[in-house]
Design an enzyme around this catalytic site. Structure first.
Site, PDB file in Angstrom:
ATOM      1  N   GLU A 168       0.861  -1.185   0.000  1.00 15.64           N
ATOM      2  CA  GLU A 168       0.000   0.000   0.000  1.00 15.64           C
ATOM      3  C   GLU A 168       0.893   1.229   0.000  1.00 15.64           C
ATOM      4  O   GLU A 168       1.868   1.307   0.765  1.00 15.64           O
ATOM      5  CB  GLU A 168      -0.902   0.008   1.235  1.00 15.64           C
ATOM      6  CG  GLU A 168      -1.755   1.262   1.371  1.00 15.64           C
ATOM      7  CD  GLU A 168      -2.618   1.249   2.629  1.00 15.64           C
ATOM      8  OE1 GLU A 168      -2.885   0.143   3.161  1.00 15.64           O
ATOM      9  OE2 GLU A 168      -3.021   2.323   3.088  1.00 15.64           O
ATOM     10  N   GLU A 173      -2.665  11.384   3.441  1.00 17.74           N
ATOM     11  CA  GLU A 173      -3.737  11.225   4.412  1.00 17.74           C
ATOM     12  C   GLU A 173      -3.711  12.431   5.339  1.00 17.74           C
ATOM     13  O   GLU A 173      -2.647  12.959   5.673  1.00 17.74           O
ATOM     14  CB  GLU A 173      -3.571   9.960   5.239  1.00 17.74           C
ATOM     15  CG  GLU A 173      -3.766   8.675   4.462  1.00 17.74           C
ATOM     16  CD  GLU A 173      -3.642   7.462   5.371  1.00 17.74           C
ATOM     17  OE1 GLU A 173      -4.692   6.900   5.724  1.00 17.74           O
ATOM     18  OE2 GLU A 173      -2.507   7.106   5.721  1.00 17.74           O
TER      19      GLU A 173
END
Length: 418
Positions: A168, A173
């Protein structure tokens, strides 16, 4: 300090109940010498682009994106991801708007009972994947306690190998209690969940990311991934950062955009949180490192990376020289990490990693000595050595040999491709 980050679950239509993650990160201080760097690879090919043009209220292009549905118990997130356009629609002004609402008109059920919020999550699985290149999005994030927007990628083999073996890459974020900070993280086998490898970038002067659009990007090549915000590089990761654990980032990945509400890391919304909240996406773009034909690489004093005497023999020195447009100065920056001219590759002599190891032209062989990362800050980095392409002695005279040296952000290590 590390910021606690817990697991996420991938809610793909093709396969469900797959665990994902958000991880503990160590914030990285941005290098001020790297601000406002121009884009690399002027001749790069755009392999994916969405500028979200269309009538207000219309859905995203289904040939590029699919919509995921469901809740997420693993993070204790509070939203239910819906289909349709109630939570993800174009605004008619060239934006995708992902909206989190405090509502449940369809009696959606979540892990904790009747869902309190709705939102949306989109991905390109089955429609687009990329291996390497520059992956970027221009976004304006929401604000408020409990908000958790993200732009990220998953290994396309997740259905076969599961998470975290799939890998990932979190491009960006943000959590609402850190309005000025974003995080970029890698997850893989043995470094997932709270053990993810990453860093953070904080806007100066107390600015909030929700106040304006910002461009979040990774420059991704074999054995290296570099994160930037608005062209400012704030971290670079290579297999050396994994402590012997497996690097799982040399394969296809797909893209994901989502806006979560609540969860272990951001915490739940509270009385200060105003709804609805929106993640506004201006553009998503992926460019490869492949240039069509060749292009010059310009550096110190505006001079070019040059193969001495245009000689294609193995071991020919690579030097700085007046730009003249000859084949000895026409370089192709490849998505495989190679930089090529005259049918051969830019090579660190004998695969060396020491300061001052010269570079040369050599038969392309796929070794780490021939892998390079061209960053948004205009560095050309050999990940094996963790060093930059450098003009020896900061000397701009014709014929000055090029070498590798510890990256210092100096003018003799800055290059423009194209």
């Amino acid at each position: 300090m590390d910021s606690p980050r817990l697991l996420r679950r991938c809610l793909l239509a093709a396969f469900s109940a797959v665990l994902l993650a958000s991880a503990a990160v160590t914030p990285a201080q941005a290098d001020p010498t790297r601000a406002a760097a121009p884009e690399p690879r002027a001749a790069a090919a755009v392999t994916f682009s969405d500028t979200f043009d269309g009538p207000a209220g219309s859905a995203v292009n289904s040939s590029k994106w699919q919509t995921e549905t469901g809740d997420n118990v693993n993070n204790h997130e509070r939203q239910f991801y819906t289909a349709g356009t109630n939570n993800a629609a174009l605004d008619g002004q060239g934006h995708l708007v992902i909206t989190a609402r405090r509502e449940n008109p369809n009696n959606y059920q979540c892990w904790y009972g009747r869902c309190e919020y709705t939102s949306a999550r989109l991905n390109t699985s089955g429609r687009f994947t990329t291996t390497y290149g520059r992956v970027e999005a221009r976004l304006k994030v929401p604000r408020g306690q409990g908000m958790w927007p993200a732009f990220w990628m998953l290994g396309n083999d997740i259905g076969q190998v599961g998470w975290p073996n799939s890998g990932e890459i979190d491009v960006m974020e943000n959590v609402g209690f850190e309005p000025s900070t974003v995080h970029g993280t890698l997850h893989g086998p043995g470094y997932s969940g709270s053990g993810g490898i990453g860093g953070a970038y904080t806007l100066p002067g107390g600015q909030a990311f929700a106040d304006a659009f910002h461009t979040f990007a990774v420059d991704w090549s074999p054995e290296a991934i570099t994160w930037s915000v608005d062209g400012t590089v704030y971290q670079r990761r290579t297999p050396a950062d994994l402590g012997g654990r497996q690097w799982v980032f040399n394969k296809p990945f797909f893209l994901i955009l989502n806006l979560a509400v609540g969860g272990y890391w951001p915490g739940d919304p509270d009385g200060s949180t105003v709804f609805p909240q929106q993640l506004v996406v201006d553009e998503v773009k992926v460019t490869t490192g492949e240039s069509s034909g060749g292009a010059p690489i310009r550096g110190l004093a505006g001079k070019c990376v040059d193969v001495a005497a245009a000689n294609s023999a193995n071991g020919t020195p690579v030097q700085l020289y007046d730009c003249n447009g000859t084949a000895a100065q026409q370089w192709t920056v490849g998505s495989d990490g190679s930089i090529r001219a005259l049918g051969k590759c830019l090579d660190v002599t004998a695969g060396g990693t020491a300061e001052g190891t010269p570079v040369q032209l050599y038969d392309c062989n796929g070794t780490a000595a021939q892998r390079w990362t061209v960053t948004g800050a205009r560095d050309i980095v050999n990940p094996q050595a963790n060093k930059c392409l450098d003009v020896t002695g900061n000397n701009s005279a014709n014929g000055t040999r090029l070498q590798i040296w510890t990256c210092a952000g100096t003018a003799n290590q800055k290059w423009t491709v194209g």
